[in-house]
Design a protein around this motif. Structure first.
Motif, mmCIF file in Angstrom:
data_model
loop_
_atom_site.group_PDB
_atom_site.id
_atom_site.type_symbol
_atom_site.label_atom_id
_atom_site.label_comp_id
_atom_site.label_asym_id
_atom_site.label_seq_id
_atom_site.Cartn_x
_atom_site.Cartn_y
_atom_site.Cartn_z
ATOM 1 N N THR A 138 0.821 -1.209 0.000
ATOM 2 C CA THR A 138 0.000 0.000 0.000
ATOM 3 C C THR A 138 0.856 1.260 0.000
ATOM 4 O O THR A 138 0.413 2.281 -0.507
ATOM 5 N N THR A 139 2.044 1.174 0.533
ATOM 6 C CA THR A 139 2.929 2.346 0.545
ATOM 7 C C THR A 139 3.328 2.728 -0.879
ATOM 8 O O THR A 139 3.299 3.909 -1.236
ATOM 9 N N LEU A 140 3.693 1.750 -1.679
ATOM 10 C CA LEU A 140 4.061 2.017 -3.068
ATOM 11 C C LEU A 140 2.872 2.599 -3.830
ATOM 12 O O LEU A 140 3.018 3.565 -4.572
ATOM 13 N N ARG A 141 1.699 2.023 -3.630
ATOM 14 C CA ARG A 141 0.503 2.521 -4.299
ATOM 15 C C ARG A 141 0.221 3.971 -3.923
ATOM 16 O O ARG A 141 -0.057 4.807 -4.778
ATOM 17 N N ASP A 142 0.329 4.297 -2.646
ATOM 18 C CA ASP A 142 0.071 5.668 -2.195
ATOM 19 C C ASP A 142 1.089 6.652 -2.768
ATOM 20 O O ASP A 142 0.745 7.775 -3.138
ATOM 21 N N LYS A 143 2.343 6.233 -2.872
ATOM 22 C CA LYS A 143 3.361 7.102 -3.473
ATOM 23 C C LYS A 143 3.092 7.323 -4.957
ATOM 24 O O LYS A 143 3.290 8.424 -5.475
ATOM 25 N N LEU A 144 2.633 6.271 -5.625
ATOM 26 C CA LEU A 144 2.290 6.412 -7.042
ATOM 27 C C LEU A 144 1.067 7.306 -7.235
ATOM 28 O O LEU A 144 1.018 8.096 -8.181
ATOM 29 N N ILE A 145 0.096 7.197 -6.349
ATOM 30 C CA ILE A 145 -1.069 8.088 -6.411
ATOM 31 C C ILE A 145 -0.627 9.534 -6.246
ATOM 32 O O ILE A 145 -1.088 10.426 -6.964
ATOM 33 N N PHE A 146 0.272 9.780 -5.309
ATOM 34 C CA PHE A 146 0.793 11.131 -5.107
ATOM 35 C C PHE A 146 1.454 11.645 -6.382
ATOM 36 O O PHE A 146 1.211 12.779 -6.798
ATOM 37 N N CYS A 147 2.282 10.811 -7.012
ATOM 38 C CA CYS A 147 2.969 11.237 -8.245
ATOM 39 C C CYS A 147 1.983 11.491 -9.378
ATOM 40 O O CYS A 147 2.133 12.458 -10.132
ATOM 41 N N ILE A 148 0.980 10.641 -9.516
ATOM 42 C CA ILE A 148 -0.010 10.830 -10.574
ATOM 43 C C ILE A 148 -0.779 12.132 -10.353
ATOM 44 O O ILE A 148 -0.989 12.908 -11.284
ATOM 45 N N ARG A 149 -1.183 12.380 -9.129
ATOM 46 C CA ARG A 149 -1.947 13.602 -8.850
ATOM 47 C C ARG A 149 -1.080 14.856 -8.950
ATOM 48 O O ARG A 149 -1.563 15.924 -9.305
ATOM 49 N N HIS A 150 0.188 14.736 -8.630
ATOM 50 C CA HIS A 150 1.080 15.896 -8.669
ATOM 51 C C HIS A 150 1.498 16.253 -10.094
ATOM 52 O O HIS A 150 1.434 17.407 -10.504
ATOM 53 N N TYR A 151 1.944 15.249 -10.864
ATOM 54 C CA TYR A 151 2.471 15.514 -12.205
ATOM 55 C C TYR A 151 1.413 15.490 -13.308
ATOM 56 O O TYR A 151 1.655 15.985 -14.401
ATOM 57 N N LYS A 152 0.265 14.855 -13.051
ATOM 58 C CA LYS A 152 -0.845 14.786 -14.003
ATOM 59 C C LYS A 152 -0.404 14.295 -15.390
ATOM 60 O O LYS A 152 -0.524 15.001 -16.382
ATOM 61 N N PRO A 153 0.097 13.063 -15.475
ATOM 62 C CA PRO A 153 0.561 12.542 -16.769
ATOM 63 C C PRO A 153 -0.607 12.254 -17.715
ATOM 64 O O PRO A 153 -1.742 12.053 -17.285
ATOM 65 N N ALA A 154 -0.316 12.248 -18.993
ATOM 66 C CA ALA A 154 -1.323 11.930 -20.005
ATOM 67 C C ALA A 154 -1.267 10.449 -20.392
ATOM 68 O O ALA A 154 -2.245 9.902 -20.872
ATOM 69 N N ILE A 155 -0.116 9.815 -20.177
ATOM 70 C CA ILE A 155 0.067 8.405 -20.527
ATOM 71 C C ILE A 155 0.823 7.717 -19.395
ATOM 72 O O ILE A 155 1.750 8.285 -18.828
ATOM 73 N N LEU A 156 0.437 6.486 -19.089
ATOM 74 C CA LEU A 156 1.150 5.671 -18.112
ATOM 75 C C LEU A 156 1.585 4.363 -18.757
ATOM 76 O O LEU A 156 0.847 3.767 -19.535
ATOM 77 N N PHE A 157 2.782 3.907 -18.427
ATOM 78 C CA PHE A 157 3.301 2.603 -18.809
ATOM 79 C C PHE A 157 3.623 1.852 -17.529
ATOM 80 O O PHE A 157 4.326 2.390 -16.669
ATOM 81 N N ASP A 178 -3.530 -0.291 -9.420
ATOM 82 C CA ASP A 178 -4.385 0.205 -8.340
ATOM 83 C C ASP A 178 -4.250 1.719 -8.181
ATOM 84 O O ASP A 178 -5.239 2.418 -7.955
ATOM 85 N N ALA A 179 -3.034 2.226 -8.297
ATOM 86 C CA ALA A 179 -2.806 3.667 -8.167
ATOM 87 C C ALA A 179 -3.473 4.421 -9.309
ATOM 88 O O ALA A 179 -4.062 5.486 -9.100
ATOM 89 N N TRP A 180 -3.399 3.876 -10.519
ATOM 90 C CA TRP A 180 -4.020 4.523 -11.676
ATOM 91 C C TRP A 180 -5.530 4.657 -11.467
ATOM 92 O O TRP A 180 -6.105 5.707 -11.723
ATOM 93 N N GLN A 181 -6.157 3.588 -10.993
ATOM 94 C CA GLN A 181 -7.600 3.621 -10.780
ATOM 95 C C GLN A 181 -7.979 4.498 -9.588
ATOM 96 O O GLN A 181 -8.967 5.214 -9.630
ATOM 97 N N SER A 182 -7.188 4.461 -8.531
ATOM 98 C CA SER A 182 -7.517 5.192 -7.318
ATOM 99 C C SER A 182 -7.207 6.681 -7.404
ATOM 100 O O SER A 182 -7.816 7.478 -6.698
ATOM 101 N N ALA A 183 -6.263 7.063 -8.247
ATOM 102 C CA ALA A 183 -5.890 8.481 -8.357
ATOM 103 C C ALA A 183 -7.023 9.320 -8.920
ATOM 104 O O ALA A 183 -7.050 10.536 -8.731
ATOM 105 N N ALA A 184 -7.976 8.690 -9.598
ATOM 106 C CA ALA A 184 -9.102 9.420 -10.182
ATOM 107 C C ALA A 184 -10.271 9.580 -9.207
ATOM 108 O O ALA A 184 -11.200 10.332 -9.491
ATOM 109 N N LEU A 185 -10.219 8.908 -8.077
ATOM 110 C CA LEU A 185 -11.319 8.964 -7.118
ATOM 111 C C LEU A 185 -11.148 10.155 -6.179
ATOM 112 O O LEU A 185 -10.091 10.329 -5.568
ATOM 113 N N GLU A 186 -12.185 10.925 -6.043
ATOM 114 C CA GLU A 186 -12.093 12.155 -5.259
ATOM 115 C C GLU A 186 -11.960 11.901 -3.762
ATOM 116 O O GLU A 186 -11.227 12.600 -3.068
ATOM 117 N N ASN A 187 -12.678 10.917 -3.242
ATOM 118 C CA ASN A 187 -12.642 10.688 -1.801
ATOM 119 C C ASN A 187 -11.696 9.558 -1.390
ATOM 120 O O ASN A 187 -11.818 9.009 -0.317
#
Length: 78
Positions: free
Chosen positions: A1-20, A43-52
């Motif tokens: 879960t730590t890795l997932r949360d860090k990835l969510i932070f990066c996705i929300r911070h950098y707002k990428p258009a494409i993920l590999f 999991d991070a890709w799917q969860s980063a789009a959820l508001e709550n």
């Protein structure tokens, strides 16, 4: 879960258009690090789009971000 949360932070911070990320659904993959990294990234890709999901990130100003394009990669089979 730590890795997932860090990835969510990066996705929300950098707002990428494409993920590999690594394909965690390959049956021939013997390196479990790729499997676990791929699952955390998906999991991070799917969860980063959820508001709550992870309200502290939202409270600190990181708004949800939906990445529209996602690609899986895997090692070639011999």
């Amino acid at each position: 879960t730590t890795l997932r949360d860090k990835l969510i932070f990066c996705i929300r911070h950098y707002k990428p258009a494409i993920l590999f990320f690594p394909n965690s659904y390959t049956e021939y993959e013997r390196v479990f690090d790729r499997h676990h990294t791929g699952r955390a990234a998906e999991d991070a890709w799917q969860s980063a789009a959820l508001e709550n999901y992870l309200p502290p990130f939202t409270a600190s100003g990181l708004k949800p971000h939906l990445v529209p394009e996602v690609y899986y990669f895997s090692q070639p089979v011999d």
